[in-house]
Design a protein around this motif. Sequence first.
Motif: not given
Length: 431
Positions: A88, A254, A40
């Motif tokens: 992200d 996400l 991430l």
Amino acid sequence: MSTRSRAPAAKTGADRLRTAAVALVLSLLLALAGTSQAELTLGVLPVEPNMALAELLASHPASGSAWSVRSFPDAPALQQALAEGQIDLALNEDAAAEVPGAALITDLFPSVLHILVKERDSPESFAALFDGKAIYAGVPGSLGHELVERIAADHGLDSDSFQLLEDPWTLDPDVFFVFGGTLARDAVERLEGFRLWSMGDANALGRGSTAEGLMLRYPNLRPFILPRDLYPSLGDEPVLTVAVSTLLLARADLDERLAFEAAATADHAAGMIANEYPLAGLPDSVQGQAMTGALPYHPGATRYSERDKPGFLERYAEVLALGFSLIIALGSASLAIDRRRRQARKDRLDVYYRQILELRPDPDAPPADAEARARELRAVQARVLNQVIDERIDADGALVAFLTLSNQALAEAEAGVRSGEPAQSGRRATA
């Protein structure tokens, strides 16, 4: 058995062991591939405390993910990277408008607006604060930078009437207008000759102060009071200002599991964040956790926040218990009603049983009396059958027993009529 005959069997066993070992290794490799950590990327602006807190979050990720931090020059670039999926997650100040392609994970901490002016100045309004001044309001695209431009427009000041600096080093600012955490000691020392500017009397909060007017125009802001002597060299009175929430955002697409882990990471790091950034540890009543609501919560963050909430059975246990009690009570009442209905039917049939017994032919009675009894027996049978039809009574054992008894009595009576004598044998057999 010879050695030559045992050799193939031994070779076959070795092959089986080798095949099992290869299968085990492949299984372990597949398991490791399935449990590999997700990467991430957390985007952040190069301002404090955002950078330090981003590094703190990245160094304490929840299980199943690994975080890296990427810096962006301004908020528009950060938001664009989030919308395009280049990153992200992002640390971004609460915006009054929706951020395209972004969803909310959690509110991390408040950023407080520090307005500092030269000690010789004593502006009474924003117009006097900005007019003819060189102002540093953070990096371009930041909330402070945009807020200065909007307030200037609200007060009718054009861009030529003040200078909005891109950095505080090229030219010395006359006014600092910056959101952030508590000022570090070295930062306070570098601000010699400045003092904090208050948006009115701190005791006037709730009575139409400048901070409340600013909050009504920009709902992502909320009033905030910097306590007395927080910075002794910058003023010795409480300062009324505003604050904005710094949010942890995620791209809207996400994976829900990763958003859940991001929310868990922020929750587990809350104590460390408060230790590094004391404003994050203030009670909700001081922070004023209300946000604009311009951003929807990510489903993964919602699932994390509701993880300890009672399930359906726990929430409605009492209602379900009441429902079951009512069902049992209704069932018991239905059985009681059915029992009474059956008893009432039996009571009605008992009357006809008694009539049948009274109409059975007497062995000493003449044939005419037997014929009259036969007519009465047929009439009783007809009344019972009419009740069966009219009341839709089930043909249960009681009705079958009645018909059997009445047919037997009718047969005895008809036998007495045909023979001219009482049906002694049938009567005797019945007795």
